[in-house]
Design a protein around this motif. Structure first.
Motif, mmCIF file in Angstrom:
data_model
loop_
_atom_site.group_PDB
_atom_site.id
_atom_site.type_symbol
_atom_site.label_atom_id
_atom_site.label_comp_id
_atom_site.label_asym_id
_atom_site.label_seq_id
_atom_site.Cartn_x
_atom_site.Cartn_y
_atom_site.Cartn_z
ATOM 1 N N SER A 126 -8.934 -2.475 3.896
ATOM 2 C CA SER A 126 -7.653 -2.203 3.262
ATOM 3 C C SER A 126 -6.697 -3.340 3.592
ATOM 4 O O SER A 126 -6.541 -3.706 4.762
ATOM 5 N N TYR A 127 -6.063 -3.913 2.552
ATOM 6 C CA TYR A 127 -5.140 -5.026 2.745
ATOM 7 C C TYR A 127 -3.813 -4.721 2.059
ATOM 8 O O TYR A 127 -3.774 -4.134 0.987
ATOM 9 N N GLY A 128 -2.735 -5.141 2.700
ATOM 10 C CA GLY A 128 -1.407 -4.916 2.145
ATOM 11 C C GLY A 128 -0.357 -5.478 3.083
ATOM 12 O O GLY A 128 -0.677 -6.122 4.091
ATOM 13 N N GLY A 129 0.900 -5.236 2.778
ATOM 14 C CA GLY A 129 1.973 -5.670 3.656
ATOM 15 C C GLY A 129 1.823 -5.070 5.036
ATOM 16 O O GLY A 129 1.448 -3.892 5.171
ATOM 17 N N SER A 130 2.111 -5.833 6.068
ATOM 18 C CA SER A 130 1.881 -5.375 7.433
ATOM 19 C C SER A 130 2.651 -4.096 7.751
ATOM 20 O O SER A 130 2.120 -3.170 8.357
ATOM 21 N N GLY A 131 3.901 -4.039 7.325
ATOM 22 C CA GLY A 131 4.696 -2.841 7.579
ATOM 23 C C GLY A 131 4.126 -1.616 6.878
ATOM 24 O O GLY A 131 4.060 -0.528 7.455
ATOM 25 N N SER A 132 3.684 -1.803 5.624
ATOM 26 C CA SER A 132 3.111 -0.696 4.867
ATOM 27 C C SER A 132 1.795 -0.242 5.489
ATOM 28 O O SER A 132 1.511 0.961 5.571
ATOM 29 N N GLN A 133 0.985 -1.191 5.936
ATOM 30 C CA GLN A 133 -0.287 -0.851 6.565
ATOM 31 C C GLN A 133 -0.063 -0.094 7.875
ATOM 32 O O GLN A 133 -0.794 0.847 8.199
ATOM 33 N N THR A 134 0.944 -0.512 8.610
ATOM 34 C CA THR A 134 1.279 0.173 9.865
ATOM 35 C C THR A 134 1.648 1.621 9.611
ATOM 36 O O THR A 134 1.158 2.543 10.282
ATOM 37 N N ARG A 135 2.510 1.833 8.624
ATOM 38 C CA ARG A 135 2.927 3.207 8.297
ATOM 39 C C ARG A 135 1.736 4.044 7.818
ATOM 40 O O ARG A 135 1.627 5.230 8.145
ATOM 41 N N ALA A 136 0.847 3.418 7.045
ATOM 42 C CA ALA A 136 -0.316 4.145 6.533
ATOM 43 C C ALA A 136 -1.217 4.620 7.670
ATOM 44 O O ALA A 136 -1.711 5.755 7.651
ATOM 45 N N VAL A 137 -1.435 3.762 8.667
ATOM 46 C CA VAL A 137 -2.273 4.143 9.807
ATOM 47 C C VAL A 137 -1.612 5.268 10.599
ATOM 48 O O VAL A 137 -2.265 6.248 10.983
ATOM 49 N N ILE A 138 -0.338 5.159 10.820
ATOM 50 C CA ILE A 138 0.388 6.204 11.553
ATOM 51 C C ILE A 138 0.348 7.526 10.781
ATOM 52 O O ILE A 138 0.228 8.601 11.368
#
Length: 397
Positions: A126-138
Motif C-alpha cells: 500500500s502506497y500513499g501520503g505518509s500522513g494518510s498511511q499513518t492514519r490508515a494503520v492506526i
C-alpha cells in the motif's frame, strides 16, 4: 518487581483464552527483545517458564495431537504461526515515492528468503501520503511493516500502541532506511534565477508547496527553509522573518505533495516547487525534462522503517517481517534505493564513485536532531497555535 515477574503476574490475571494468545506471542517477543542473552539464573528460569507455557498453550490449542504436541520442544526462534507455513504474506505500508524502489527490492528479498528458509513470501503493498498511511494503520490497516516519510509518523503509530517503544534501536541507523534532500524545481530555463532558499523570499517569486498541517513532505519543506537560516548564522527571529516572507509568496497551499506537483506542472502556477530530490531523479529517468537546483544548505530527509509489533504477533509474521527490514539495509537493497534516486544510508556505498557522481554535494546538511526531534518540531511549528498558524494568521490580515 522484575520484568519476568510482572509479565507472569499479568498472564495469571487474564482469562484463559486470552492467556493462550498472549503466551504464544510473548515467547517470541521475549526472543526479539533479549536475543536469548541469559545473564543470570533468573534469566534462565524466566526463559524456561515462558518456553513451558508456550508448549502447554500450543498443545491446548491443538487438542494435544499433531505436530504441536507438548512433548516436542518449541522452536523459540520462529514465529508461532508463519514459521510452520510454506507460504507467508506480509503487508507493507509505505509512502508514495518509495513504490518503484520497493517493487525492485521485494523480488530479491523473496528469492533470498526462499533460498535460506524454503518459505515463499508474498507481499501486499500500500502506497500513499505518509500522513494518510499513518492514519490508515492506526485506524486498522494491518501493516506488518511501515516505511514512512518521517519518524514523527512512526511515533504516532507507536503512541497508538501498535509499535513497541525503542523500535528505532532494533535496526541500524536509528531506524532510518532511506533518505534524500530537498530540491527546488523551476520553470524551464529558470527565468527567475532561483538558486538558493533565499531567492524564494524575494518579491515577485511565487512558490508552490503543500500545507505542513496536512502533508509530511510540506513539513520537511518548512524545516528546510528554517534550517537554511539557522545553518548560515541567523537566529530564530531572522528565521521567522524569512519563512514568513516565503509563505507570503505561496498563492495556494495544497493538501499534499502530489497536488502541489499537479498545481505546478499541470496548472502552470508558480515559479518554483519544493520537492524530494529522489522524485525528481525518478521523473528524469522516465524521460521528463526538469530544471531543478539542490541548494548547498539543505536538510537530510530521513525515512524510517519499523515492524508493527501488534500486527506481526497477530499474524505470526515477526520473523519474516524482521528479516525483510534487515534486508533493506544490505548493500544490495541500498543499491536499489540509489537507482531510484534515494541517497544511501550505507556509508561505504555513499563513498563510491557511482554515488558521488549521481548526487549533488551538499555543503551544509541539517538534521531533525538539530532541532530537538519531531516531537519538539511539531509542537513548536505545526501544532495548533504554533509558528505556522501565526504566519498564516498574519497573512490573512
Amino acid at each position: 518487581m522484575s520484568l519476568w515477574q510482572r509479565s507472569l503476574k499479568r498472564l495469571q490475571g487474564m482469562p484463559f483464552a486470552e492467556r493462550l494468545v498472549e503466551k504464544a506471542g510473548y515467547a517470541y517477543a521475549f526472543n526479539r527483545t533479549y536475543r536469548f542473552r541469559i545473564n543470570s539464573l533468573k534469566g534462565f528460569l524466566s526463559l524456561f517458564l515462558v518456553g513451558t507455557v508456550l508448549s502447554v498453550a500450543l498443545a491446548a490449542c491443538s487438542g494435544g495431537t499433531g505436530s504441536n504436541s507438548s512433548t516436542e520442544p518449541p522452536n523459540a526462534n520462529a514465529s508461532p504461526v508463519a514459521a510452520t507455513k510454506d507460504n507467508v504474506e506480509l503487508t507493507l505500508v509505505s509512502f508514495a515515492v518509495t513504490k518503484a524502489a520497493h517493487e525492485a527490492i521485494i523480488p530479491r528479498f523473496v528469492e533470498q528468503w526462499k533460498k535460506d528458509h524454503n518459505q515463499t513470501v508474498t507481499f501486499k503493498q500500500s502506497y500513499g501520503g505518509s500522513g494518510s498511511q499513518t492514519r490508515a494503520v492506526i485506524d486498522g490497516l494491518e501493516a506488518d511493516v511501515v516505511h514512512l516519510a518521517l519518524s514523527g509518523d512512526t511515533s504516532k503509530i507507536e503512541k497508538a500502541g501498535l509499535i513497541q517503544p525503542g523500535w528505532e534501536k532494533e535496526v541500524p541507523n536509528n531506524g532510518i532506511v532511506s533518505k534524500t534532500v530537498a530540491a527546488l524545481v523551476t520553470r524551464p530555463g529558470n527565468p527567475k534565477g532561483i538558486k538558493t532558499w533565499e531567492d524564494l523570499g524575494k518579491s515577485g517569486v511565487k512558490l508552490i508547496t503543500a500545507d505542513p498541517k496536512t502533508s509530511g513532505i510540506a513539513r520537511w519543506n518548512f524545516l528546510a527553509l528554517w534550517n537554511s537560516v539557522i545553518k548560515t548564522g541567523g537566529n530564530e527571529a531572522k528565521a521567522t522573518e524569512f519563512v514568513t516572507n516565503v509563505y507570503n509568496n505561496v498563492p495556494i497551499l495544497t493538501k499534499d505533495a502530489r497536488e502541489a506537483t499537479d498545481t505546478f506542472v499541470k496548472q502552470g502556477q508558480g515559479d518554483a516547487l519544493i520537492n524530494y530530490e529522489n522524485e525528481i531523479i525518478l521523473a528524469q529517468q522516465k524521460g521528463q525534462k526538469i530544471d531543478y537546483v539542490v541548494p548547498d544548505v539543505n536538510i537530510s530527509i530521513d525515512n524510517p522503517i519499523a515492524v508493527v509489533d501488534k500486527n506481526v504477533d497477530k499474524h505470526g509474521t515477526r520473523e519474516v517481517a524482521e528479516g525483510f527490514v534487515k534486508y533493506l539495509y544490505t548493500p544490495e537493497a541500498q543499491q536499489e534505493f540509489v537507482k531510484f534516486g534515494f541517497r544511501p544510508v550505507d556509508e561505504t556505498l555513499a563513498q563510491t564513485k557511482e554515488v558521488t557522481d549521481k548526487f549533488h554535494k551538499v555543503k551544509t546538511l541539517g538534521t531533525v536532531a538539530d532541532f530537538g526531534g519531531w516531537e519538539a518540531i511539531d509542537k513548536k511549528f505545526f501544532a495548533d497555535g504554533g509558528l505556522f498558524d501565526k504566519i498564516q494568521a498574519q497573512k490573512k490580515r
